[in-house]
Design a protein around this motif. Structure first.
Motif, short mmCIF file in Angstrom:
data_model
loop_
_atom_site.label_atom_id
_atom_site.label_comp_id
_atom_site.label_asym_id
_atom_site.label_seq_id
_atom_site.Cartn_x
_atom_site.Cartn_y
_atom_site.Cartn_z
N TRP A 64 -41.48 32.88 33.34
CA TRP A 64 -42.09 33.79 34.34
C TRP A 64 -41.53 35.13 34.33
N ALA A 65 -40.23 35.55 33.85
CA ALA A 65 -39.64 36.61 33.57
C ALA A 65 -40.61 37.85 32.87
N PRO A 66 -41.10 37.44 31.65
CA PRO A 66 -41.85 38.45 31.07
C PRO A 66 -43.16 38.62 31.49
N VAL A 67 -43.81 37.59 32.33
CA VAL A 67 -45.24 37.64 33.01
C VAL A 67 -45.14 38.78 33.86
N LEU A 68 -43.95 38.81 34.67
CA LEU A 68 -43.83 39.86 35.84
C LEU A 68 -43.04 41.11 35.35
N GLY A 69 -42.63 41.34 34.28
CA GLY A 69 -41.90 42.40 33.80
C GLY A 69 -40.34 42.29 34.31
N TYR A 70 -39.88 41.11 34.88
CA TYR A 70 -38.48 40.89 35.06
C TYR A 70 -37.72 40.45 34.26
N HIS A 71 -36.47 40.07 34.44
CA HIS A 71 -35.67 39.55 33.96
C HIS A 71 -34.73 38.67 34.47
N VAL A 72 -33.96 37.65 33.57
CA VAL A 72 -33.27 36.66 34.34
C VAL A 72 -31.89 37.24 34.67
N ARG A 73 -31.47 37.33 36.02
CA ARG A 73 -30.44 37.93 36.29
C ARG A 73 -29.02 37.92 35.47
N GLU A 74 -28.30 38.99 35.08
CA GLU A 74 -27.57 38.79 34.19
C GLU A 74 -26.27 37.82 34.39
N ASP A 75 -25.96 37.66 35.52
CA ASP A 75 -24.97 36.63 36.18
C ASP A 75 -25.36 35.22 36.00
N ALA A 76 -26.61 34.87 35.63
CA ALA A 76 -27.03 33.53 35.68
C ALA A 76 -26.35 32.69 34.61
N ARG A 77 -25.83 31.39 35.20
CA ARG A 77 -25.17 30.73 34.04
C ARG A 77 -25.83 29.38 33.74
N PRO A 78 -25.58 28.95 32.55
CA PRO A 78 -26.31 27.57 31.99
C PRO A 78 -26.41 26.63 33.00
N GLY A 79 -25.29 26.45 33.74
CA GLY A 79 -25.23 25.03 34.76
C GLY A 79 -25.69 25.29 35.86
N TRP A 80 -26.17 26.57 36.36
CA TRP A 80 -26.81 26.70 37.77
C TRP A 80 -28.18 26.08 37.90
N THR A 81 -28.36 25.56 39.01
CA THR A 81 -29.50 24.72 39.30
C THR A 81 -30.70 25.64 40.13
N ALA A 82 -30.08 26.84 40.34
CA ALA A 82 -31.01 28.01 40.93
C ALA A 82 -30.83 29.02 40.15
N VAL A 83 -31.96 29.58 39.27
CA VAL A 83 -32.05 30.65 38.33
C VAL A 83 -32.80 31.68 38.97
N PRO A 84 -32.34 33.04 39.28
CA PRO A 84 -32.92 34.00 39.52
C PRO A 84 -33.54 35.16 38.59
N ILE A 85 -34.84 35.73 38.73
CA ILE A 85 -35.29 36.75 37.92
C ILE A 85 -35.23 37.79 38.87
N VAL A 86 -35.08 39.20 38.46
CA VAL A 86 -35.37 40.28 39.21
C VAL A 86 -35.99 41.36 38.50
N PRO A 87 -36.76 42.30 39.32
CA PRO A 87 -37.42 43.30 38.69
C PRO A 87 -36.44 44.17 37.87
N PRO A 88 -36.90 45.15 36.98
CA PRO A 88 -36.21 45.92 36.24
C PRO A 88 -35.15 46.98 37.09
N GLY A 89 -34.11 47.59 36.52
CA GLY A 89 -33.54 48.38 37.53
C GLY A 89 -34.39 49.70 37.68
N GLY A 90 -34.10 50.10 39.01
CA GLY A 90 -34.87 51.23 39.45
C GLY A 90 -36.40 50.72 39.96
N VAL A 91 -36.92 49.49 39.90
CA VAL A 91 -37.84 49.01 40.39
C VAL A 91 -37.82 48.16 41.59
N SER A 92 -38.38 48.52 42.77
CA SER A 92 -38.30 47.62 43.79
C SER A 92 -39.24 46.33 43.91
#
Length: 118
Positions: free
Chosen positions: A22-50
């Protein structure tokens, strides 16, 4: 009471894979602090975009039935199919509707609208 939309959460069999899809579909990126073992993974808009974040939550049960909530996106639906989406209802299937219904790799439905004319 007034609230504001912070995040949208989507259940997934593979939270990391679906977040990366989904990240490239929306122009988002996986949040930098997301870890491989996490069971919940956030994607966020690029900096400066709400905009709201999306969280992909790993769950054991498979998807069953139609989504009760879905995303509407703007873009070229053909590019999304090339990216791995599946067409559920194609262009012109319903004459008075100008959107295409696709599904992501885990079968979550979403609608795709052409971008507004420049």
């Amino acid at each position: 009471m007034k609230g504001s939309l912070k995040d949208v959460c989507i259940d997934a069999a593979d939270a990391h894979a679906l977040a990366r899809w989904w990240a490239p579909v929306l122009g988002y990126h996986v949040r930098e602090d997301a870890r491989p073992g996490w069971t919940a993974v956030p994607i966020v808009p690029p900096g400066g975009v709400s905009g709201p974040g999306l969280w992909f939550n790993q769950v054991p049960e498979p998807k069953s039935g139609k989504n009760r909530v879905h995303l509407d996106v703007e873009g070229d639906w053909r590019e999304l199919v090339a990216h791995g989406a599946t067409v559920l209802r194609g262009e012109g299937a319903v004459p008075e509707e100008d959107w295409v219904v696709l599904a992501d790799p885990e079968g979550n439905e979403f609608c795709v609208f052409a971008p507004p004319a420049a």
